[in-house]
Design a protein around this motif. Sequence first.
Motif, PDB file in Angstrom:
ATOM      1  N   ASP A 187       0.827  -1.212   0.000  1.00  0.00           N
ATOM      2  CA  ASP A 187       0.000   0.000   0.000  1.00  0.00           C
ATOM      3  C   ASP A 187       0.860   1.260   0.000  1.00  0.00           C
ATOM      4  OD1 ASP A 187      -2.244  -1.608   0.060  1.00  0.00           O
ATOM      5  OD2 ASP A 187      -2.498  -1.450   2.240  1.00  0.00           O
ATOM      6  N   ILE A 188       1.936   1.247   0.787  1.00  0.00           N
ATOM      7  CA  ILE A 188       2.823   2.409   0.863  1.00  0.00           C
ATOM      8  C   ILE A 188       3.499   2.642  -0.491  1.00  0.00           C
ATOM      9  CG2 ILE A 188       4.910   3.336   1.951  1.00  0.00           C
ATOM     10  CD1 ILE A 188       2.564   3.366   3.865  1.00  0.00           C
ATOM     11  N   VAL A 189       3.963   1.577  -1.135  1.00  0.00           N
ATOM     12  CA  VAL A 189       4.607   1.708  -2.451  1.00  0.00           C
ATOM     13  C   VAL A 189       3.604   2.256  -3.458  1.00  0.00           C
ATOM     14  CG1 VAL A 189       5.618   0.423  -4.386  1.00  0.00           C
ATOM     15  CG2 VAL A 189       6.370  -0.034  -2.048  1.00  0.00           C
ATOM     16  N   GLN A 190       2.386   1.761  -3.422  1.00  0.00           N
ATOM     17  CA  GLN A 190       1.361   2.242  -4.340  1.00  0.00           C
ATOM     18  C   GLN A 190       1.097   3.725  -4.130  1.00  0.00           C
ATOM     19  OE1 GLN A 190      -2.327   0.138  -3.975  1.00  0.00           O
ATOM     20  NE2 GLN A 190      -3.290   1.248  -5.649  1.00  0.00           N
ATOM     21  N   ALA A 213      -5.218   8.001  13.680  1.00  0.00           N
ATOM     22  CA  ALA A 213      -6.212   7.611  14.678  1.00  0.00           C
ATOM     23  C   ALA A 213      -6.632   6.157  14.486  1.00  0.00           C
ATOM     24  CB  ALA A 213      -7.423   8.525  14.576  1.00  0.00           C
ATOM     25  N   ARG A 214      -6.672   5.693  13.257  1.00  0.00           N
ATOM     26  CA  ARG A 214      -7.064   4.315  12.988  1.00  0.00           C
ATOM     27  C   ARG A 214      -6.096   3.344  13.663  1.00  0.00           C
ATOM     28  NH1 ARG A 214      -6.572   2.802   7.000  1.00  0.00           N
ATOM     29  NH2 ARG A 214      -4.425   3.074   7.623  1.00  0.00           N
ATOM     30  N   ARG A 215      -4.836   3.677  13.669  1.00  0.00           N
ATOM     31  CA  ARG A 215      -3.820   2.799  14.247  1.00  0.00           C
ATOM     32  C   ARG A 215      -3.875   2.805  15.774  1.00  0.00           C
ATOM     33  NH1 ARG A 215       1.166   0.938  11.818  1.00  0.00           N
ATOM     34  NH2 ARG A 215       2.188  -0.260  13.427  1.00  0.00           N
ATOM     35  N   ARG A 216      -4.274   3.956  16.354  1.00  0.00           N
ATOM     36  CA  ARG A 216      -4.277   4.097  17.807  1.00  0.00           C
ATOM     37  C   ARG A 216      -5.508   3.494  18.465  1.00  0.00           C
ATOM     38  NH1 ARG A 216      -2.716   9.987  17.216  1.00  0.00           N
ATOM     39  NH2 ARG A 216      -4.955  10.110  17.108  1.00  0.00           N
ATOM     40  N   HIS A 217      -6.555   3.224  17.693  1.00  0.00           N
ATOM     41  CA  HIS A 217      -7.774   2.691  18.295  1.00  0.00           C
ATOM     42  C   HIS A 217      -7.534   1.314  18.887  1.00  0.00           C
ATOM     43  CE1 HIS A 217     -10.555   5.822  17.320  1.00  0.00           C
ATOM     44  NE2 HIS A 217     -10.164   5.827  16.063  1.00  0.00           N
ATOM     45  N   GLU A 218      -8.308   1.023  19.893  1.00  0.00           N
ATOM     46  CA  GLU A 218      -8.191  -0.278  20.526  1.00  0.00           C
ATOM     47  C   GLU A 218      -8.716  -1.346  19.584  1.00  0.00           C
ATOM     48  OE1 GLU A 218     -10.264  -0.168  24.194  1.00  0.00           O
ATOM     49  OE2 GLU A 218      -9.084   1.490  24.966  1.00  0.00           O
ATOM     50  N   HIS A 219      -8.148  -2.504  19.693  1.00  0.00           N
ATOM     51  CA  HIS A 219      -8.598  -3.619  18.896  1.00  0.00           C
ATOM     52  C   HIS A 219      -9.536  -4.469  19.737  1.00  0.00           C
ATOM     53  CE1 HIS A 219      -5.743  -2.613  15.781  1.00  0.00           C
ATOM     54  NE2 HIS A 219      -4.815  -2.499  16.702  1.00  0.00           N
ATOM     55  N   PRO A 220     -10.642  -4.891  19.171  1.00  0.00           N
ATOM     56  CA  PRO A 220     -11.586  -5.685  19.961  1.00  0.00           C
ATOM     57  C   PRO A 220     -10.980  -7.033  20.341  1.00  0.00           C
ATOM     58  CG  PRO A 220     -12.242  -5.623  17.649  1.00  0.00           C
ATOM     59  CD  PRO A 220     -11.071  -4.692  17.797  1.00  0.00           C
ATOM     60  N   HIS A 252       7.621   9.094   5.289  1.00  0.00           N
ATOM     61  CA  HIS A 252       6.568   9.976   5.810  1.00  0.00           C
ATOM     62  C   HIS A 252       5.215   9.257   5.852  1.00  0.00           C
ATOM     63  CE1 HIS A 252       8.832  13.671   6.260  1.00  0.00           C
ATOM     64  NE2 HIS A 252       9.387  13.462   5.080  1.00  0.00           N
ATOM     65  N   LEU A 253       4.930   8.455   4.845  1.00  0.00           N
ATOM     66  CA  LEU A 253       3.672   7.704   4.838  1.00  0.00           C
ATOM     67  C   LEU A 253       3.629   6.688   5.983  1.00  0.00           C
ATOM     68  CD1 LEU A 253       3.236   7.121   1.001  1.00  0.00           C
ATOM     69  CD2 LEU A 253       1.822   8.572   2.464  1.00  0.00           C
ATOM     70  N   VAL A 254       4.756   6.037   6.249  1.00  0.00           N
ATOM     71  CA  VAL A 254       4.817   5.080   7.362  1.00  0.00           C
ATOM     72  C   VAL A 254       4.599   5.799   8.685  1.00  0.00           C
ATOM     73  CG1 VAL A 254       6.381   3.566   8.663  1.00  0.00           C
ATOM     74  CG2 VAL A 254       6.244   3.379   6.173  1.00  0.00           C
ATOM     75  N   VAL A 255       5.248   6.945   8.853  1.00  0.00           N
ATOM     76  CA  VAL A 255       5.086   7.711  10.100  1.00  0.00           C
ATOM     77  C   VAL A 255       3.649   8.196  10.235  1.00  0.00           C
ATOM     78  CG1 VAL A 255       5.763   9.850  11.264  1.00  0.00           C
ATOM     79  CG2 VAL A 255       7.506   8.368  10.265  1.00  0.00           C
ATOM     80  N   ASP A 256       3.073   8.702   9.153  1.00  0.00           N
ATOM     81  CA  ASP A 256       1.685   9.164   9.199  1.00  0.00           C
ATOM     82  C   ASP A 256       0.733   8.036   9.574  1.00  0.00           C
ATOM     83  OD1 ASP A 256       2.536  11.667   8.505  1.00  0.00           O
ATOM     84  OD2 ASP A 256       1.877  11.546   6.403  1.00  0.00           O
ATOM     85  N   GLU A 257       0.975   6.853   9.029  1.00  0.00           N
ATOM     86  CA  GLU A 257       0.137   5.693   9.349  1.00  0.00           C
ATOM     87  C   GLU A 257       0.274   5.319  10.820  1.00  0.00           C
ATOM     88  OE1 GLU A 257      -2.424   2.523   9.229  1.00  0.00           O
ATOM     89  OE2 GLU A 257      -2.176   4.109   7.763  1.00  0.00           O
ATOM     90  N   ALA A 258       1.487   5.377  11.338  1.00  0.00           N
ATOM     91  CA  ALA A 258       1.703   5.029  12.750  1.00  0.00           C
ATOM     92  C   ALA A 258       1.025   6.028  13.680  1.00  0.00           C
ATOM     93  CB  ALA A 258       3.197   4.961  13.053  1.00  0.00           C
ATOM     94  N   ARG A 259       0.950   7.271  13.255  1.00  0.00           N
ATOM     95  CA  ARG A 259       0.335   8.306  14.087  1.00  0.00           C
ATOM     96  C   ARG A 259      -1.164   8.437  13.868  1.00  0.00           C
ATOM     97  NH1 ARG A 259       4.684  13.103  12.981  1.00  0.00           N
ATOM     98  NH2 ARG A 259       6.351  12.273  14.272  1.00  0.00           N
TER      99      ARG A 259
END
Length: 168
Positions: free
Chosen positions: A36-39, A78-85, A69-76
């Motif tokens: 996805d990042i490469v794309q 909100a989708r990444r920070r949400h709790e996983h059920p 930058h895309l990797v850092v943005d993904e890590a930061r």
Amino acid sequence: MPTDDVERLTALYDAHAASVWRYVVHLTGDRAGADDIVQETMLRAWRSPRILEQDPASTRAWMITVARHLVVDEARSARRRHEHPVADPPERVSADDTDALFDTILIQEALATLTEDHRAAIVKAYYGGLSTAQTAAELDIPEGTVKSRLHYGLRALRLALQERGVTR
């Protein structure tokens, strides 16, 4: 897109996609996410015509920077920070009522040492939440007597609690 741009973009992909993908996998450990990042990096290169015109070394450096930058943005994100059920919710922690239980027992024992008249006035007024007039009506005694029983009853209750080690 003109065929010239398509050929340059294809050449750009062939020249740099593999190294960008390896770099992203090295950063994240996620092979599917690296695709996805490469794309997205290629899409941004396609949207920036000046990138297609640069020399290959500058282009690769730009693409690696964009990918980072895309990797850092993904890590930061909100989708990444949400709790996983999880399958089972964690146990709820309940408050420890042990101290309250011991306090209740201590007060009951101290109240038991009072006379019936003093105990009745204190229980109705303090634990029943009744006013002096209401307590007097409940016990069928004058208000002045209620005040007197509360005063002397509380003094006797304080002494009974002190005998049991309560100093507060």
